[in-house]
Design an enzyme around this catalytic site. Structure first.
Site, PDB file in Angstrom:
ATOM      1  N   SER A  14       1.086  -1.752  -0.355  1.00 45.41           N
ATOM      2  CA  SER A  14       0.156  -0.153  -0.376  1.00 45.41           C
ATOM      3  C   SER A  14       1.212   0.955   0.011  1.00 45.41           C
ATOM      4  O   SER A  14       2.028   1.295  -0.125  1.00 45.41           O
ATOM      5  CB  SER A  14      -0.888   0.080   1.198  1.00 45.41           C
TER       6      SER A  14
ATOM      7  N   ASP B  94      -8.597  -6.270  -4.841  1.00 46.40           N
ATOM      8  CA  ASP B  94      -8.428  -5.651  -4.134  1.00 46.40           C
ATOM      9  C   ASP B  94      -8.594  -4.428  -5.301  1.00 46.40           C
ATOM     10  O   ASP B  94      -8.098  -4.311  -6.322  1.00 46.40           O
ATOM     11  CB  ASP B  94      -6.721  -5.346  -4.369  1.00 46.40           C
TER      12      ASP B  94
ATOM     13  N   HIS C 216      -8.213  -5.509  -0.949  1.00 48.52           N
ATOM     14  CA  HIS C 216      -6.857  -4.018  -0.025  1.00 48.52           C
ATOM     15  C   HIS C 216      -5.973  -4.944   1.441  1.00 48.52           C
ATOM     16  O   HIS C 216      -4.909  -4.934   0.922  1.00 48.52           O
ATOM     17  CB  HIS C 216      -7.251  -2.968  -0.102  1.00 48.52           C
TER      18      HIS C 216
END
Lengths: 389, 389
Positions: free
Chosen positions: A166, A332, A365
């Site tokens: 991320s 995601d 995610h």
């Protein structure tokens, strides 16, 4: 390949770690940020696992995501019984993907954070009071510069690998662009090379939620009650984007909380409501609202494709020896696989050695934070190859 | 099929319409809501286009979405120059999909709304003050009952069609389940037969955003400043869910607002931020925060699959003569196509005549509100078939 996988099962605990502080950039030697603002002194909180080899060639930098901290693995000495280990404990430890019998693993709280590193809640030495809104706007590049200063301090001039998911993955990529000669291997996970309009949109709504809370008081709340309601809503927004339609259906569906029927009121009816409220109210006790504002802004600014020279972009990686393992997750939708593929394409276009793996996972995610042997196996196998090369 | 499509191009304007009010349910004859609460008198604001045929068999009920109103097409007599027509003007008018030369089209502001129909901002006759939090919790079924009362008042006992998108589509389905014998054709668009955990999650975050605003004051704000900041954030959340990753990239990408470089501050940097802030601040002048709370709750309660008898579920449609045209959009991730397919399956399982069309569109859930000849052609062709049968 299967043999490689078998050797990287999650086997041991990283043991205890200790939060250490490193301070640099005393005036007049402050760090000049990308915006041109100067900031210093800067303290960086970090933790390490494993031992640095005599050749100093086994260091792995782990970059944490937006709300993470330096406690990536293991426990603190004074943890109460039942305490949770660090946030990537499934990946870091003896015999794991980041094998602490072989690697020296470092994780530092990011600049702008609120877990020991200098951020908006830190004391501004010029005023003796928390920075608040006087904290300068920063970028992923600025975060990387503080990590570079830490590595200099530790006497590390070459990294076996940089890895992160991320916002951590953005740091990985920024490292490669700024210091390609220092990075032998890069593992960006569940990330993007340029923050999309959708991701900016969600970040902006989260920021507006905090700023709408009158207790935010334009960032000056450290002497008063903090904007917990606005921060909780911001976290709830984030949490929805970390999950997937499928994960939410599986985890909660339309199941009711504590009752046989809906309550016909604004109390919690559905389990998913209860979950989100809990995530929101838990978060406010460990995170600073201003940190959320600054870090989301840094993520929104992140764009490795279009940059004004002399800032280096992904095209400037031509000729770099860094090897890449790009990892994405099927469900995601914040940093979808198509964005990972765009990254892979851009890296290959400048002639780099790139492996790519999309991991099948239905949890959105968040998948990169959920213990999963596949990530450890991929990372361990990839690093074995890098070591051999 | 192509010929049918050609005949339903958007050709004329629905002309002017006028908001009319219908009041029913004077005590002691109040409406008993699904929750058991009693509510009355209830005023419903509605508009009509076209003429009711002598046989009273050409009425089409248009059900609006969460933030819509009765003004589905045409203009008001006193509209200033440049005013926008009603929200589904591309679909309703002479020669359009809902051809007002042939149909009598009715659209009513939903119960709980704030555009003329009874809702939390209406005066509670028992107190002489706005209902506020004393407004009873309501369901999609309750909305349908008020529409049924309106049709009774208009002398309409059979509908050529019920059509609506999003929360409007839920009303379409609820109509079929409650009054199958009254509905010849049903056109649920961009909707679902049971609100998903993801949709509930976004609604809950929007509600929490309003409730976090101290000006909300537990719903009692009609004598003071309303919770505009919380409502704006709630609208921003909604807006992100109405768009798609693709639409946001195309419409905004990472384009900057009004400048050459990012501003390194919390003012607007990106166009997408400006767009969302604008949507939020525009909304607060036309919508009531409590209405948002009540209507999102009604949507969250919506589940045509699992219902306790005697409430009728989708399975109770066995043997109904209603013909269905189910429409979804490829990039709608709030009510994705797989949910439309589940609906189609459930309807076919009980032997109904169902057509299904997934329209290719990259603009997300909002697609059903964006003028597009394909929707008009589909609806017009379908209604021609229904008339012939």
């Amino acid at each position: 390949m299967n043999q490689t996988i078998e050797t990287h099962l999650q086997v041991g605990s990283a043991g205890t770690s200790e939060k250490k502080l490193f301070t640099f950039g005393e005036p007049p030697g402050e760090l000049t940020l990308e915006s041109g603002a100067r900031l210093g002194p800067i303290t960086i909180a970090y933790e390490t696992w494993g031992e640095l080899s005599p050749a100093r060639d086994n260091a792995v930098l782990v970059a944490h995501a937006f709300s993470g901290d330096s406690h990536a693995a293991g426990y603190y000495k004074d943890d109460p019984p039942g305490a949770k280990p660090g946030w990537w404990d499934s990946l870091i430890g003896p015999g794991k993907g980041l094998d602490t019998d072989r690697c020296f693993v470092i994780c530092a709280n990011i600049l702008g954070g609120c877990s020991g590193s200098t951020g908006p809640s830190s004391i501004n030495p010029r005023t003796g009071r928390p920075y608040g809104p006087d904290f300068p706007m920063m970028t992923i590049g600025d975060i990387v510069e503080t990590q570079k200063a830490l590595l200099d301090h530790l006497g590390i001039s070459s990294l076996l690998a940089v890895i992160g998911g991320s916002v951590g993955g953005m740091q990985v990529l920024e490292w490669c662009v700024r210091y390609p000669e220092m990075v032998r291997a890069a593992i960006p996970v569940a990330t993007t090379m340029r923050h999309s309009a959708l991701a900016i949109a969600f970040n902006e709504v989260a920021r507006q939620s905090i700023m709408a809370d009158p207790l935010w008081n334009r960032g000056n709340y450290y002497d008063s009650e903090p904007p917990h309601l606005g921060l909780a809503v911001a976290r709830m927004i984030g949490h929805v984007t970390y999950l997937s339609d499928e994960a939410l259906r599986r985890k909660f569906g339309r199941r009711l909380q504590d009752r046989e029927r809906v309550g016909y009121g604004f109390d919690v009816d559905f389990q998913v409501e209860s979950y989100l409220r809990h995530q929101g109210s838990k978060f406010v006790h460990r995170f600073d609202a201003n940190s959320l504002l600054y870090i989301t802004k840094a993520a929104d600014y992140f764009d490795l494709v279009e940059r004004r020279p002399p800032a280096r972009s992904i095209r400037d990686l031509t000729g770099a020896a860094t090897r890449f393992l790009v990892i994405s997750y099927t469900s995601d939708w914040l940093y979808p696989t198509y964005q990972a593929r765009e990254l892979v394409k851009a890296l290959k276009r400048v002639g780099l050695n790139v492996s790519f793996c999309e991991i099948e996972a239905d949890c959105g995610h968040d998948a990169f934070l959920i213990p999963d042997k596949r990530l450890g196996s991929l990372v361990g196998g990839f690093l074995d190859n890098v070591r051999r090369s």
